[in-house]
Scaffold this motif. Structure first.
Motif, short mmCIF file in Angstrom:
data_model
loop_
_atom_site.label_atom_id
_atom_site.label_comp_id
_atom_site.label_asym_id
_atom_site.label_seq_id
_atom_site.Cartn_x
_atom_site.Cartn_y
_atom_site.Cartn_z
N LEU A 29 25.21 18.82 28.03
CA LEU A 29 25.09 20.18 28.55
C LEU A 29 23.80 20.35 29.35
N ARG A 30 22.72 19.75 28.86
CA ARG A 30 21.45 19.87 29.59
C ARG A 30 21.49 19.11 30.91
N ARG A 31 22.24 18.01 30.95
CA ARG A 31 22.38 17.28 32.22
C ARG A 31 23.11 18.15 33.25
N GLN A 32 24.12 18.88 32.78
CA GLN A 32 24.82 19.79 33.69
C GLN A 32 23.87 20.86 34.21
N ALA A 33 23.02 21.36 33.32
CA ALA A 33 22.06 22.39 33.74
C ALA A 33 21.08 21.84 34.77
N ARG A 34 20.64 20.59 34.58
CA ARG A 34 19.71 20.00 35.54
C ARG A 34 20.35 19.83 36.91
N LYS A 35 21.63 19.47 36.93
CA LYS A 35 22.32 19.32 38.21
C LYS A 35 22.39 20.64 38.96
N LEU A 36 22.58 21.73 38.20
CA LEU A 36 22.70 23.04 38.85
C LEU A 36 21.35 23.58 39.30
N ARG A 37 20.27 23.04 38.75
CA ARG A 37 18.94 23.55 39.11
C ARG A 37 18.64 23.34 40.59
N GLN A 38 19.23 22.33 41.19
CA GLN A 38 18.93 22.08 42.61
C GLN A 38 19.48 23.18 43.51
N PHE A 39 20.34 24.03 42.95
CA PHE A 39 20.91 25.13 43.75
C PHE A 39 20.31 26.49 43.39
N LEU A 40 19.18 26.49 42.65
CA LEU A 40 18.50 27.74 42.34
C LEU A 40 18.07 28.42 43.63
N PRO A 41 18.01 29.75 43.67
CA PRO A 41 18.20 30.69 42.54
C PRO A 41 19.64 31.12 42.33
N PHE A 42 20.56 30.58 43.13
CA PHE A 42 21.95 31.04 43.07
C PHE A 42 22.63 30.66 41.75
N THR A 43 22.13 29.61 41.09
CA THR A 43 22.76 29.14 39.85
C THR A 43 21.94 29.50 38.61
N ALA A 44 21.02 30.42 38.74
CA ALA A 44 20.10 30.73 37.63
C ALA A 44 20.86 31.15 36.36
N LEU A 45 21.87 32.01 36.53
CA LEU A 45 22.62 32.47 35.36
C LEU A 45 23.39 31.33 34.70
N ALA A 46 23.98 30.47 35.51
CA ALA A 46 24.74 29.33 34.96
C ALA A 46 23.81 28.36 34.24
N VAL A 47 22.63 28.12 34.83
CA VAL A 47 21.66 27.23 34.19
C VAL A 47 21.23 27.80 32.84
N ALA A 48 20.90 29.07 32.82
CA ALA A 48 20.47 29.71 31.57
C ALA A 48 21.57 29.65 30.51
N ASP A 49 22.82 29.85 30.95
CA ASP A 49 23.94 29.81 30.01
C ASP A 49 24.13 28.42 29.43
N LEU A 50 24.03 27.39 30.26
CA LEU A 50 24.17 26.02 29.78
C LEU A 50 23.04 25.64 28.83
N GLU A 51 21.83 26.05 29.14
CA GLU A 51 20.70 25.74 28.25
C GLU A 51 20.85 26.45 26.91
N ARG A 52 21.38 27.67 26.94
CA ARG A 52 21.62 28.39 25.69
C ARG A 52 22.72 27.70 24.89
#
Length: 205
Positions: free
Chosen positions: A52-75
């Protein structure tokens, strides 16, 4: 690959350990089997959380548009199977405390060679195991890290057999919960990783 034991079978093993006619060899064998299964399930949860954290890291490169998705995956990673993980951690700590203090008197009841056989210590490693760990469960499995020495995949600190992992969990919990001013120096003479004290000589009349 470690052959897993079903939960009902593990409960049967624990009931055997509680019987008055269970031998020290039985208890050590069952303890290792139980800890192998605890370790497998604990690592499975860790790997799922890492995915799950790997998925969050992949989405980080598209911040700030993926901020909610990243936070959800980290949670999700933090909460994933949290109750089960905590139960496994508490079981490891309890087993680790029992091994460190050897409350069942297993080491005193078995010879060094019997301990080495049950801990799967390679015969070519046994002399070094005796030097580094003596003839205690804590010494051989945790301090000398000789459990399953023939099958060891890594020499990195933190890697070891199932008894080692339980002792590590218990030690980490002790360090975390003990007031800092009461923490002993583990490298002091006579302590866990310190030089051994000479045997006390007594005059027998």
């Amino acid at each position: 690959m470690t052959q897993l034991t079903s939960l009902p079978t593990l409960r049967s093993f624990i009931r055997i350990m509680e019987k008055p006619n269970a031998t020290h060899r039985d208890n050590l064998t069952i303890t290792r089997r139980v800890l192998l299964n605890l370790r497998y399930h604990r690592r499975a949860i860790i790997n799922e959380r890492r995915a799950l954290r790997r998925q969050a890291r992949k989405l980080r490169q598209f911040l700030p548009f993926t901020a909610l998705a990243v936070a959800d995956l980290e949670r999700q990673a933090h909460d994933h199977r949290a109750a089960e993980y905590d139960a496994l951690r508490r079981a490891l700590i309890a087993y680790g405390q029992s091994i460190i203090h050897d409350r069942e008197g297993i080491a005193a009841a078995l010879s060094f060679d019997q301990l080495a056989d049950h801990l799967n210590i390679n015969p070519v490693h046994r002399e070094q195991a005796r030097i580094d760990g003596g003839d205690t469960l804590q010494g051989l499995a945790f301090i000398a890290r000789m459990e399953d020495s023939a099958d060891r995949q890594s020499e990195a600190w933190g890697d070891g057999g199932p008894l080692f992992e339980a002792c590590m969990a218990a030690t980490a919990d002790f360090i975390r919960t003990c007031p800092e001013h009461r923490l002993p120096d583990p490298f002091a003479p006579g302590e866990m990783f310190g030089p051994k004290l000479p045997p006390q000589l007594r005059v027998v009349s």
